[in-house]
Design an enzyme around this catalytic site. Structure first.
Site, short mmCIF file in Angstrom:
data_model
loop_
_atom_site.label_atom_id
_atom_site.label_comp_id
_atom_site.label_asym_id
_atom_site.label_seq_id
_atom_site.Cartn_x
_atom_site.Cartn_y
_atom_site.Cartn_z
N ASP A 26 -10.78 -2.57 -13.64
CA ASP A 26 -10.44 -1.27 -14.24
C ASP A 26 -10.49 -0.18 -13.17
O ASP A 26 -10.90 0.95 -13.45
CB ASP A 26 -11.44 -0.99 -15.38
CG ASP A 26 -10.99 0.11 -16.33
OD1 ASP A 26 -9.81 0.50 -16.27
OD2 ASP A 26 -11.82 0.58 -17.11
N HIS B 190 -4.04 8.16 -17.46
CA HIS B 190 -4.11 9.08 -18.61
C HIS B 190 -3.03 10.17 -18.54
O HIS B 190 -3.19 11.23 -19.12
CB HIS B 190 -5.49 9.76 -18.74
CG HIS B 190 -6.63 8.79 -18.91
ND1 HIS B 190 -7.86 9.16 -19.39
CD2 HIS B 190 -6.71 7.46 -18.68
CE1 HIS B 190 -8.66 8.11 -19.41
NE2 HIS B 190 -7.98 7.07 -18.99
N GLU C 165 -12.58 1.24 -25.11
CA GLU C 165 -13.30 1.72 -23.91
C GLU C 165 -13.09 3.21 -23.72
O GLU C 165 -14.01 3.94 -23.35
CB GLU C 165 -12.83 0.95 -22.67
CG GLU C 165 -13.70 1.17 -21.44
CD GLU C 165 -13.22 2.28 -20.51
OE1 GLU C 165 -13.92 2.55 -19.53
OE2 GLU C 165 -12.16 2.89 -20.75
N ASP D 33 -3.91 1.62 -17.06
CA ASP D 33 -5.33 1.70 -17.44
C ASP D 33 -5.44 1.29 -18.90
O ASP D 33 -5.19 2.08 -19.79
CB ASP D 33 -5.82 3.14 -17.21
CG ASP D 33 -7.27 3.33 -17.61
OD1 ASP D 33 -7.95 2.31 -17.85
OD2 ASP D 33 -7.72 4.48 -17.70
N ASP E 148 -7.36 -0.97 -24.90
CA ASP E 148 -6.90 0.31 -25.48
C ASP E 148 -6.41 1.25 -24.40
O ASP E 148 -6.70 1.08 -23.21
CB ASP E 148 -8.04 0.98 -26.26
CG ASP E 148 -9.21 1.40 -25.39
OD1 ASP E 148 -9.62 0.60 -24.52
OD2 ASP E 148 -9.70 2.54 -25.54
#
Ligand SMILES: [Zn+2]
Length: 403
Positions: free
Chosen positions: A191, A374, A168, A134, A73
């Protein structure tokens, strides 16, 4: 670049598993590719978890089963719809203007790590969305390492488990993992950021909720009766220290308390907080200090009451990893074998590995190269991903050699 074009944004307000059905669209692609690569037992369950095994080719019977894990995700903070990855070949060190929104500029001065990639290839988004490195970079490096191992049977390894998880980013990545089906002893999440980084420590994390009960009355006839919960909530938030004890004023090993949601009406207001610290005793102190502050504010308003609750979110993985020192040590060794310096780091957050470590799968986090996550400026260097995939292969070899 294929994986990031599939929208897999998770949703913090959903109570389903997965939180968004569309995450399975990437799961289906991965399943097909794993099968095509020769993995016979690959499967995706109803919750969107993908499990697969590369079976041992070692004569040794005692090689521990290790797992490589990444999440499919992307974060709800930034759009993940219509991601258009852009490959910048042979990066020249200059600022990169993103084509679909030229106000989005990746400046080498703001991201000095870009300079490590001069002459290499860089992937960015196009300006309107995040990239999704990510953690689709983690997915990509695991897929690459898996296909390489299957094509190179002379490289000896034990049973290797592959796990791709949904959700996650909304804290539910491990909610529906079937640990028995996974059947691994030790794990690694892919990650992490800069090449060479190995993260074996995460925050301890609690959530706190304060419900303020005021006293309601008709506003026309409320003199001496009404106690407004919203105003008390505002006062409480204003009481929080301005220059310490917050995410915006702390770094490195400092913990914090962070209000992240407030809602209510005059009669009742609720504030939700997250509490973070590497040290568990200090985390408990943060909770007590917050309860004390809230109690003081409430006591100034006769008639008002509060409910204060704290719930555990996740715990520092280091406590578990210290009991199995070979897990992080082999990862460090594998990183060195790819020619990189190891940077052992603490994560000011959690990973799926924090929870997995407490679910019986000690699980540090390994770099993939992802940067500015993000955000619309998210980017990654292709060479870092290559090194990450090589690290996985070396890790498989080291576990076999040392058994
Ligand atoms: Zn991630």
């Amino acid at each position: 670049m294929r994986y990031v074009q599939i929208d897999t944004q998770s949703n913090p307000h959903s109570n389903t598993h997965p939180t968004t059905e569309k995450q399975k669209n990437l799961g289906k692609v991965l399943l097909k590719e794993l099968k095509k690569a020769g993995i016979t037992n690959a499967e995706m369950d109803e919750y969107g978890y993908v499990y697969a095994t590369i079976f041992s080719n070692s004569e040794k019977q005692n090689v521990p089963v290790i797992c490589f894990c990444s999440h499919i995700d992307t974060a709800p903070d930034c759009s993940g719809t219509n991601v258009k990855p852009v490959l910048h070949k042979n990066y020249d060190g200059k600022d990169i203007v993103l084509p679909d929104d030229t106000s989005q500029v990746l400046k080498a001065d703001n991201y000095p790590y870009l300079r490590n990639h001069i002459g290499g290839d860089i992937i960015t988004a196009s300006g309107n969305t995040l990239l999704g490195a990510d953690d689709k970079s983690g997915v990509a490096v695991i897929m690459e390492a898996a296909s390489w191992l299957l094509k190179n049977p002379s490289i000896k390894h034990g049973d290797i488990k592959i796990l791709f998880t949904p959700d996650e980013e909304v804290g539910k990545g491990t909610a529906k993992i079937d640990m028995e089906k996974l059947g691994a002893q030790f794990g690694y999440t892919l990650d992490g950021g800069e090449a060479g980084s190995l993260e074996d420590e995460t925050f301890n994390a609690d959530g706190a909720k304060i419900i303020i009960h005021g006293v309601i009355a008709h506003p026309g006839y409320a003199k001496g009766k009404l106690v407004n919960a919203l105003k008390i909530a505002g006062e409480l938030l204003n009481t929080l220290p301005k220059n310490e004890w917050s995410p915006e004023s702390t770094e490195k090993i400092e913990g914090f308390v962070h209000p992240l949601h407030v809602e209510g009406v005059a009669e009742k207001a609720t504030i939700e907080f997250i509490l973070r610290d590497f040290n568990l005793d200090k985390l408990k102190d943060h909770g007590e200090k917050l309860m004390h502050l809230a109690g003081e504010v409430i006591s100034k308003h006769p008639g008002a009451t509060m409910e204060f609750t704290i719930h555990e979110q996740y715990r520092n993985m280091k406590e578990i990893l210290d009991k199995h020192p070979q897990v992080a040590a082999y990862a460090a060794e594998a990183i060195k074998r790819t020619g990189l310096d190891v940077k052992t780091e603490s994560i000011r957050g959690g990973t799926d590995g924090s929870r997995l470590s407490y679910m019986g799968l000690p699980c540090p986090n390994i770099f993939t190269g992802m940067q500015a996550i993000h955000s619309k400026l998210e980017w990654i260097g292709v060479n870092d991903m290559v090194k990450s995939a090589k690290t996985i292969v070396h890790l498989c070899m080291i576990w076999e050699e040392r058994s």
